[in-house]
Every structure is written in structure tokens, then in C-alpha cells.
Design a protein around this motif. Structure first.
Motif, PDB file in Angstrom:
ATOM      1  N   ASN A  99       0.823  -1.213   0.000  1.00  0.00           N
ATOM      2  CA  ASN A  99       0.000   0.000   0.000  1.00  0.00           C
ATOM      3  C   ASN A  99       0.856   1.262   0.000  1.00  0.00           C
ATOM      4  O   ASN A  99       0.535   2.245  -0.669  1.00  0.00           O
ATOM      5  N   GLN A 152       3.823   5.740  -5.515  1.00  0.00           N
ATOM      6  CA  GLN A 152       3.745   5.786  -6.974  1.00  0.00           C
ATOM      7  C   GLN A 152       2.693   6.790  -7.433  1.00  0.00           C
ATOM      8  O   GLN A 152       2.910   7.535  -8.381  1.00  0.00           O
ATOM      9  N   ARG A 153       1.546   6.817  -6.733  1.00  0.00           N
ATOM     10  CA  ARG A 153       0.504   7.802  -7.083  1.00  0.00           C
ATOM     11  C   ARG A 153       1.015   9.227  -6.882  1.00  0.00           C
ATOM     12  O   ARG A 153       0.770  10.113  -7.698  1.00  0.00           O
ATOM     13  N   ARG A 154       1.757   9.444  -5.791  1.00  0.00           N
ATOM     14  CA  ARG A 154       2.300  10.781  -5.525  1.00  0.00           C
ATOM     15  C   ARG A 154       3.313  11.173  -6.605  1.00  0.00           C
ATOM     16  O   ARG A 154       3.331  12.304  -7.069  1.00  0.00           O
ATOM     17  N   GLN A 173       2.343   1.752  -3.462  1.00  0.00           N
ATOM     18  CA  GLN A 173       1.325   2.266  -4.376  1.00  0.00           C
ATOM     19  C   GLN A 173       1.023   3.741  -4.108  1.00  0.00           C
ATOM     20  O   GLN A 173       0.867   4.533  -5.047  1.00  0.00           O
ATOM     21  N   ALA A 174       0.956   4.131  -2.846  1.00  0.00           N
ATOM     22  CA  ALA A 174       0.709   5.538  -2.511  1.00  0.00           C
ATOM     23  C   ALA A 174       1.866   6.411  -2.994  1.00  0.00           C
ATOM     24  O   ALA A 174       1.646   7.513  -3.529  1.00  0.00           O
ATOM     25  N   ASP A 193       3.415  10.021  -9.700  1.00  0.00           N
ATOM     26  CA  ASP A 193       2.667  10.251 -10.945  1.00  0.00           C
ATOM     27  C   ASP A 193       2.034  11.638 -10.962  1.00  0.00           C
ATOM     28  O   ASP A 193       2.105  12.347 -11.971  1.00  0.00           O
ATOM     29  N   GLN A 194       1.413  12.037  -9.846  1.00  0.00           N
ATOM     30  CA  GLN A 194       0.762  13.341  -9.780  1.00  0.00           C
ATOM     31  C   GLN A 194       1.794  14.459  -9.872  1.00  0.00           C
ATOM     32  O   GLN A 194       1.595  15.444 -10.581  1.00  0.00           O
ATOM     33  N   ALA A 205       7.798   5.313  -1.627  1.00  0.00           N
ATOM     34  CA  ALA A 205       7.884   4.032  -2.331  1.00  0.00           C
ATOM     35  C   ALA A 205       9.087   3.221  -1.835  1.00  0.00           C
ATOM     36  O   ALA A 205       8.991   2.002  -1.646  1.00  0.00           O
ATOM     37  N   GLY A 253       7.235  11.178  -2.797  1.00  0.00           N
ATOM     38  CA  GLY A 253       6.719   9.948  -3.382  1.00  0.00           C
ATOM     39  C   GLY A 253       7.812   8.905  -3.543  1.00  0.00           C
ATOM     40  O   GLY A 253       7.592   7.716  -3.295  1.00  0.00           O
TER      41      GLY A 253
END
Length: 99
Positions: free
Chosen positions: A13, A19-21, A16-17, A23-24, A77, A73
Motif C-alpha cells: 500500500n 507511486q501515485r504521488r 502504491q501511494a 505520478d501526480q 515508495a 513519493g
């Protein structure tokens, strides 16, 4: 075994969080770079010294904040990956001692 499963899930988790950060933040940096390029348009009227920023310019994220978010991020990760690695090592040790 529940503890190890929880550790794996927490690590995944977190990865993934992160990676989302990332990406944004990358999208924000890219939009900032595109918005910074001069647009082929007519010059503003001479009477207008400081034109009001367009709505796109007002919403554009700050480059420094985006770079900080990118690093956060990455760190998030990496921390998740360390949790997964540690959980894997603990599970391996438990299996070795119970065999």
C-alpha cells in the motif's frame, strides 16, 4: 502469519501511494513546463501593464512544491519496499526455524 501478511499489505500500500504521488507530481511538473512555454498569440494591449492571470495560470501548481512531492513519493515508495523486504526476511526466518 497474520503479522507478516499485514506487513506485506502495508508495504504494498505504501509503494502504491508513493507511486501515485510520483505520478501526480510528474504530471504537475509537465503541465508547468508546458504552461511556461510562450504561446503564439498577439501581445496584450499597451494600456494593460499587468494582465490578470488566466484561470489555467492560477491553477498551475508551484514547481518547487511539485519537486518536493516527487521526492516525497520516491521516499514513500522506497520505504514501502523496505517494509516488504523486511517482512519477506522475517517470514523466511520463521519458515527456517519452524522446519
Amino acid at each position: 502469519m497474520e503479522i507478516s501478511g499485514s506487513a506485506f499489505n502495508s508495504g504494498i500500500n505504501t509503494i502504491q501511494a508513493g507511486q501515485r504521488r510520483v505520478d501526480q507530481a510528474a504530471a504537475d511538473i509537465a503541465s508547468n513546463a508546458v504552461a511556461a512555454q510562450p504561446q503564439p498569440s498577439s501581445a496584450p494591449p499597451a494600456t494593460q501593464v499587468n494582465p490578470a492571470p488566466s484561470s489555467a495560470e492560477q491553477r498551475r501548481p508551484d514547481l518547487a512544491e511539485s519537486l518536493v512531492a516527487l521526492r516525497q513519493g520516491q521516499n514513500e515508495a522506497e520505504a514501502g519496499a523496505k517494509v516488504v523486504k523486511t517482512a519477506d526476511e522475517v517470514l523466511g526466518t520463521l519458515i527456517d526455524t519452524s522446519a
